[in-house]
Design a protein around this motif. Sequence first.
Motif, PDB file in Angstrom:
ATOM      1  N   ALA A 110       2.232   6.441  -6.249  1.00 41.03           N
ATOM      2  CA  ALA A 110       2.414   7.867  -5.956  1.00 41.03           C
ATOM      3  C   ALA A 110       3.321   8.505  -7.000  1.00 41.03           C
ATOM      4  O   ALA A 110       4.307   7.899  -7.431  1.00 41.03           O
ATOM      5  N   ASP A 111       2.975   9.708  -7.411  1.00 43.20           N
ATOM      6  CA  ASP A 111       3.811  10.381  -8.417  1.00 43.20           C
ATOM      7  C   ASP A 111       4.992  11.113  -7.796  1.00 43.20           C
ATOM      8  O   ASP A 111       5.890  11.573  -8.489  1.00 43.20           O
ATOM      9  N   LYS A 112       4.988  11.222  -6.456  1.00 39.60           N
ATOM     10  CA  LYS A 112       6.112  11.818  -5.738  1.00 39.60           C
ATOM     11  C   LYS A 112       6.539  10.880  -4.609  1.00 39.60           C
ATOM     12  O   LYS A 112       5.756  10.037  -4.158  1.00 39.60           O
ATOM     13  N   LYS A 113       7.754  11.020  -4.170  1.00 37.10           N
ATOM     14  CA  LYS A 113       8.258  10.165  -3.103  1.00 37.10           C
ATOM     15  C   LYS A 113       7.373  10.271  -1.867  1.00 37.10           C
ATOM     16  O   LYS A 113       7.085  11.364  -1.384  1.00 37.10           O
ATOM     17  N   MET A 114       6.952   9.100  -1.361  1.00 41.26           N
ATOM     18  CA  MET A 114       6.121   9.091  -0.155  1.00 41.26           C
ATOM     19  C   MET A 114       6.982   9.414   1.071  1.00 41.26           C
ATOM     20  O   MET A 114       8.055   8.842   1.248  1.00 41.26           O
ATOM     21  N   LYS A 115       6.486  10.327   1.891  1.00 47.10           N
ATOM     22  CA  LYS A 115       7.222  10.732   3.075  1.00 47.10           C
ATOM     23  C   LYS A 115       6.831   9.873   4.273  1.00 47.10           C
ATOM     24  O   LYS A 115       5.680   9.452   4.411  1.00 47.10           O
ATOM     25  N   LYS A 116       7.806   9.647   5.120  1.00 49.43           N
ATOM     26  CA  LYS A 116       7.558   8.867   6.324  1.00 49.43           C
ATOM     27  C   LYS A 116       6.743   9.706   7.298  1.00 49.43           C
ATOM     28  O   LYS A 116       7.165  10.791   7.714  1.00 49.43           O
ATOM     29  N   LYS A 117       5.550   9.187   7.660  1.00 51.94           N
ATOM     30  CA  LYS A 117       4.666   9.936   8.552  1.00 51.94           C
ATOM     31  C   LYS A 117       4.240   9.086   9.743  1.00 51.94           C
ATOM     32  O   LYS A 117       4.639   9.310  10.870  1.00 51.94           O
ATOM     33  N   ASP A 118       3.437   8.080   9.470  1.00 51.78           N
ATOM     34  CA  ASP A 118       2.877   7.284  10.544  1.00 51.78           C
ATOM     35  C   ASP A 118       3.730   6.054  10.836  1.00 51.78           C
ATOM     36  O   ASP A 118       4.650   5.707  10.092  1.00 51.78           O
ATOM     37  N   ASP A 119       3.382   5.379  11.945  1.00 52.89           N
ATOM     38  CA  ASP A 119       4.101   4.158  12.307  1.00 52.89           C
ATOM     39  C   ASP A 119       3.775   3.009  11.368  1.00 52.89           C
ATOM     40  O   ASP A 119       4.538   2.049  11.254  1.00 52.89           O
ATOM     41  N   GLU A 120       2.642   3.073  10.715  1.00 51.09           N
ATOM     42  CA  GLU A 120       2.226   2.025   9.800  1.00 51.09           C
ATOM     43  C   GLU A 120       1.905   2.603   8.428  1.00 51.09           C
ATOM     44  O   GLU A 120       1.486   3.756   8.317  1.00 51.09           O
ATOM     45  N   LEU A 121       2.117   1.783   7.413  1.00 57.11           N
ATOM     46  CA  LEU A 121       1.753   2.168   6.045  1.00 57.11           C
ATOM     47  C   LEU A 121       1.010   1.010   5.411  1.00 57.11           C
ATOM     48  O   LEU A 121       1.543  -0.105   5.319  1.00 57.11           O
TER      49      LEU A 121
END
Length: 399
Positions: A285-296
């Motif tokens: 990812a070119d930008k910081k990944m944001k916390k969204k779902d319970d799983e990644l």
Amino acid sequence: MLQGKKILLGVTGSIAAYKAALLVRLLVKEGAQVKVLMTPAATEFITPLTLSTLSKQEVGVTISEHGSWSNHVMLGRWADVMLIAPASANTMAKMANGITDNLLLAVYLSATCPVLFAPAMDEDMWFHPATKANIAKLLSYGHQQIPIQKGELASGLFGEGRMAEPEAIIAYLHDFFSKGNKPLAGKTALVSAGPTQEPLDPVRFISNHSSGKMGIALAEALAEAGANVQLVLGPTHLSTQHSGVVTTRVVTAADMFSSCMELSPKADIIVMAAAVADYRPKNVADKKMKKKDDELNIELEKTKDIARTLGSQKKNGQLLIGFSLETNNEREFALKKLQDKNLDMVVLNSLNDAGAGFNYDTNKVLLLSRNGKEQALPLQSKQEVARNIVLAIIDLQHA
């Protein structure tokens, strides 16, 4: 400089043998302990009594006259250096091919110390292909040749082949001992060390616990042995200040692959001690990944196998050493890596051994060589382990 040094002087059948008297006198004057061995042919040019009187030691000519039959082993272990001067074409040929038909040659084959030789012969013999081939063999064994001189020869001709004068040999010994014995002098070594970091985004990455301590210790031990060392070092707070080590800093497995491919063609010895990531994120990812779902879920792809690539393109005479860090079936997996990656030696680390592995200052390893030789090293400082690995590498060079 030579005070207290133990010099084992071998004198062979050459007219230059008369110079051995002055050489012994100069060595003794410098404070060296000198023991002289002569071939039977050498006694035709200068008497053992002369050299015995000057050295104040018994001179050895034949095994039967020189105490017990095993004395040649003790003499080979006694010396700091074995100096053969003059070294005739005949004796050099026997040394090169392991022929042992006199006491001097028996001691030579038993010697555990460095060996220096000062050739002496007529110019035609000096330039003969057989002589050149024999000298090349002796140099490949790690011996050092004291340069010959040009001048009047025993035949009356003027040319190359004169043994170095005793004063020049003393100067050579001064230089030898001031530098120390550097068995890897003139060799280039490539060492990889530390972890790699495989980015997920601008702030996160996948990595491992490697500190780079073992690889840095190896780079320094190789430099101490005389090698010019190129260290490709992954992200770590550690570094080396050794003057014989040039460091290239890298981050990712791809960076390490690129640097190793660039530096490997000129390397005589390659040691892959780095803990390189086997996989990397397929998409970064070119930008910081944001916390969204319970799983990644992160999709990974294989990185290029540096050791395997180097093994597939290894040149004649080039040594390739790899590391194998295992948690189960250790020996089986290490031997498989040795074969599959065309390694000359694999250093097996087990995480089941207390005090070994990542971040410790100590290590415990098993060295497995392609020639079937095995050496288990006990738990030691990583610096001591590195020195023992370098000794094993030196043995591989002469195998």
